[in-house]
Motif scaffolding. Structure first.
Motif, mmCIF file in Angstrom:
data_model
loop_
_atom_site.group_PDB
_atom_site.id
_atom_site.type_symbol
_atom_site.label_atom_id
_atom_site.label_comp_id
_atom_site.label_asym_id
_atom_site.label_seq_id
_atom_site.Cartn_x
_atom_site.Cartn_y
_atom_site.Cartn_z
ATOM 1 N N GLU A 41 0.794 -1.399 0.106
ATOM 2 C CA GLU A 41 0.049 -0.012 -0.100
ATOM 3 C C GLU A 41 0.929 1.268 -0.026
ATOM 4 O O GLU A 41 1.913 1.223 0.627
ATOM 5 C CB GLU A 41 -0.887 0.107 1.356
ATOM 6 C CG GLU A 41 -2.072 -0.988 1.017
ATOM 7 C CD GLU A 41 -2.883 -0.943 2.520
ATOM 8 O OE1 GLU A 41 -3.403 -1.753 2.716
ATOM 9 O OE2 GLU A 41 -2.363 -0.096 3.672
ATOM 10 N N PRO A 42 0.313 2.347 -0.776
ATOM 11 C CA PRO A 42 1.135 3.552 -0.496
ATOM 12 C C PRO A 42 1.222 3.962 1.126
ATOM 13 O O PRO A 42 0.370 3.633 1.763
ATOM 14 C CB PRO A 42 0.276 4.603 -1.344
ATOM 15 C CG PRO A 42 -1.003 3.872 -1.446
ATOM 16 C CD PRO A 42 -0.827 2.294 -1.356
ATOM 17 N N ILE A 43 2.176 4.664 1.239
ATOM 18 C CA ILE A 43 2.342 5.171 2.713
ATOM 19 C C ILE A 43 1.379 6.441 2.872
ATOM 20 O O ILE A 43 1.199 7.507 1.998
ATOM 21 C CB ILE A 43 3.719 5.830 2.692
ATOM 22 C CG1 ILE A 43 5.044 4.588 2.632
ATOM 23 C CG2 ILE A 43 3.855 6.468 4.233
ATOM 24 C CD1 ILE A 43 4.713 3.468 3.493
ATOM 25 N N PRO A 44 0.643 6.220 3.979
ATOM 26 C CA PRO A 44 -0.346 7.410 4.010
ATOM 27 C C PRO A 44 0.134 8.669 4.244
ATOM 28 O O PRO A 44 1.214 8.806 4.961
ATOM 29 C CB PRO A 44 -1.023 6.840 5.438
ATOM 30 C CG PRO A 44 -0.519 5.582 5.854
ATOM 31 C CD PRO A 44 0.597 5.417 4.842
ATOM 32 N N GLN B 283 -0.562 11.215 6.187
ATOM 33 C CA GLN B 283 -0.337 11.413 7.541
ATOM 34 C C GLN B 283 1.365 11.103 7.828
ATOM 35 O O GLN B 283 1.982 11.996 8.434
ATOM 36 C CB GLN B 283 -1.139 10.626 8.382
ATOM 37 C CG GLN B 283 -1.234 10.983 9.787
ATOM 38 C CD GLN B 283 -1.922 9.593 10.372
ATOM 39 O OE1 GLN B 283 -2.184 8.603 9.922
ATOM 40 N NE2 GLN B 283 -2.136 9.591 11.660
ATOM 41 N N LEU B 284 1.749 9.997 7.367
ATOM 42 C CA LEU B 284 3.031 9.735 7.797
ATOM 43 C C LEU B 284 4.161 10.353 7.021
ATOM 44 O O LEU B 284 5.234 10.730 7.718
ATOM 45 C CB LEU B 284 3.305 8.240 7.681
ATOM 46 C CG LEU B 284 4.153 7.375 8.179
ATOM 47 C CD1 LEU B 284 4.088 7.716 9.728
ATOM 48 C CD2 LEU B 284 3.896 5.713 7.936
ATOM 49 N N LEU C 139 4.760 13.774 8.331
ATOM 50 C CA LEU C 139 5.265 13.538 9.669
ATOM 51 C C LEU C 139 6.761 13.460 9.241
ATOM 52 O O LEU C 139 7.744 14.475 9.939
ATOM 53 C CB LEU C 139 4.862 12.316 10.456
ATOM 54 C CG LEU C 139 5.692 12.119 11.795
ATOM 55 C CD1 LEU C 139 5.722 13.158 12.928
ATOM 56 C CD2 LEU C 139 5.519 10.867 12.174
ATOM 57 N N LEU C 140 7.243 12.591 8.432
ATOM 58 C CA LEU C 140 8.529 12.607 8.019
ATOM 59 C C LEU C 140 9.174 14.001 7.662
ATOM 60 O O LEU C 140 10.359 14.354 7.936
ATOM 61 C CB LEU C 140 8.748 11.432 7.083
ATOM 62 C CG LEU C 140 8.687 10.189 7.766
ATOM 63 C CD1 LEU C 140 8.231 9.227 6.795
ATOM 64 C CD2 LEU C 140 10.160 9.874 8.307
ATOM 65 N N LEU D 140 9.976 16.111 10.351
ATOM 66 C CA LEU D 140 10.980 15.699 11.258
ATOM 67 C C LEU D 140 12.287 15.935 10.151
ATOM 68 O O LEU D 140 13.518 16.517 10.833
ATOM 69 C CB LEU D 140 10.895 14.248 11.324
ATOM 70 C CG LEU D 140 9.997 13.822 12.345
ATOM 71 C CD1 LEU D 140 9.844 12.391 12.472
ATOM 72 C CD2 LEU D 140 10.274 14.214 13.842
#
Lengths: 185, 49
Positions: free
Chosen positions: B29-32, B34-35, B38-39, B42
Motif C-alpha cells: 500500500e502507498p504510505i499514508p 499523515q506519515l 510527519l517525516l 522531522l
C-alpha cells in the motif's frame, strides 16, 4: 559518508513496518498510529543507533515494544470469547484446495500476539530466526516453538490437520487420485 | 498445485504463502499522507539544527 543515513533507510523500511504493525494490531488506524509513534521514537533515538548494525531489527524492536507497552496500559475491554471469531470461519477449506485468504486471516487473528509476530517476522518478512529472536528479545528456541505452535494452530483452525488434509482436494481430483490408487492396488 | 497427498510440508507451504500475502497486502500500500507529512516535518527540523 561511509554509511547510509539511517533516516533515509527508515523511509525505505516504512512499508514493512506498516505490515508488521498491521499483523500486531489488525486494525489499519491502530497500525498507522503505531508506526507513527515508532517513527517519532526512532527519530529521537537515532543517536543511540549503532551505525552499521541491523536497522530493520532495531526499528521492528521499537515498534513491538511500543505495541506491548500500549497493550499493557490498556484495560482489555473486549476479551474475545472463543466462539465469536471461530464462528466466522467457514465450515470447509475452499473448494479449489487453497486456503481462502479471508479464512486464513480470521484464523491468524486468533493466534497469540507472540505467535503472530514470530510467524510474520520469519514466515513473511524474511527475518532469520536469530534476527527474530533479537527483535523479540527472546531465545531462538522460543521463536521456533512459537512458530511451530502458531503453524499447528493455524492448520487446526483451517481444518488442515494431516488427517483431514484430503479435504483440500476437490472432488474431481479426489476421484482421479482414488481411481489411480485402485489401479495400482 | 496442491500435491495429491497433502502432507505437513504442503500445509506449511500454504500457511507461509498466506502469511506472505497478508504481509504484502499492507506492505504494497502507498504510505499514508499523515506519515509522509510527519517525516517531512522531522527532516525539516533536522536540517534546521
Amino acid at each position: 559518508m561511509s554509511h547510509p543515513d539511517p533516516r533515509e533507510e527508515l523511509i525505505a523500511l516504512l512499508p514493512s513496518l506498516r505490515a508488521f504493525a498491521m499483523s500486531l494490531t489488525r486494525q489499519p488506524a491502530a497500525a498507522d498510529d503505531l508506526v507513527q509513534d515508532t517513527v517519532l521514537k526512532a527519530w529521537s533515538n537515532f543517536d543511540k543507533f549503532q551505525t552499521g548494525t541491523n536497522l530493520r531489527a532495531w526499528l521492528f524492536t521499537i515498534l513491538r515494544n511500543t505495541y506491548y507497552s500500549d497493550r499493557r496500559k490498556k484495560v482489555r475491554e473486549v476479551e474475545d470469547g472463543d466462539g465469536v471469531l471461530t464462528a466466522q470461519l467457514s465450515e470447509k477449506p475452499a473448494h479449489d484446495g487453497r486456503l481462502a485468504l479471508r479464512d486464513f486471516r480470521v484464523a491468524f487473528d486468533q493466534l497469540t500476539d507472540e505467535q503472530r509476530e514470530a510467524l510474520i517476522l520469519v514466515g513473511a518478512s524474511g527475518f532469520s530466526y536469530e534476527e527474530a529472536a533479537e527483535t523479540c528479545g527472546c531465545a531462538v528456541g522460543t521463536i521456533k516453538s512459537r512458530i511451530n505452535r502458531g503453524r499447528a494452530r493455524l492448520a487446526e483452525l483451517m481444518h488442515l490437520s494431516e488427517n483431514e488434509a484430503m479435504e483440500m482436494t476437490d472432488p474431481a481430483t479426489m476421484a482421479v487420485i482414488s481411481a489411480g490408487r485402485t489401479a495400482t492396488a | 498445485m496442491a500435491s495429491p497427498t497433502p502432507d505437513k510440508d504442503a500445509v506449511q507451504k500454504q500457511i507461509d504463502e498466506n502469511l506472505r500475502k497478508i504481509f504484502e497486502e499492507t506492505a504494497n500500500e502507498p504510505i499514508p499522507d499523515q506519515l509522509t507529512q510527519l517525516l517531512d516535518k522531522l527532516r525539516e527540523q533536522e536540517t534546521r539544527k
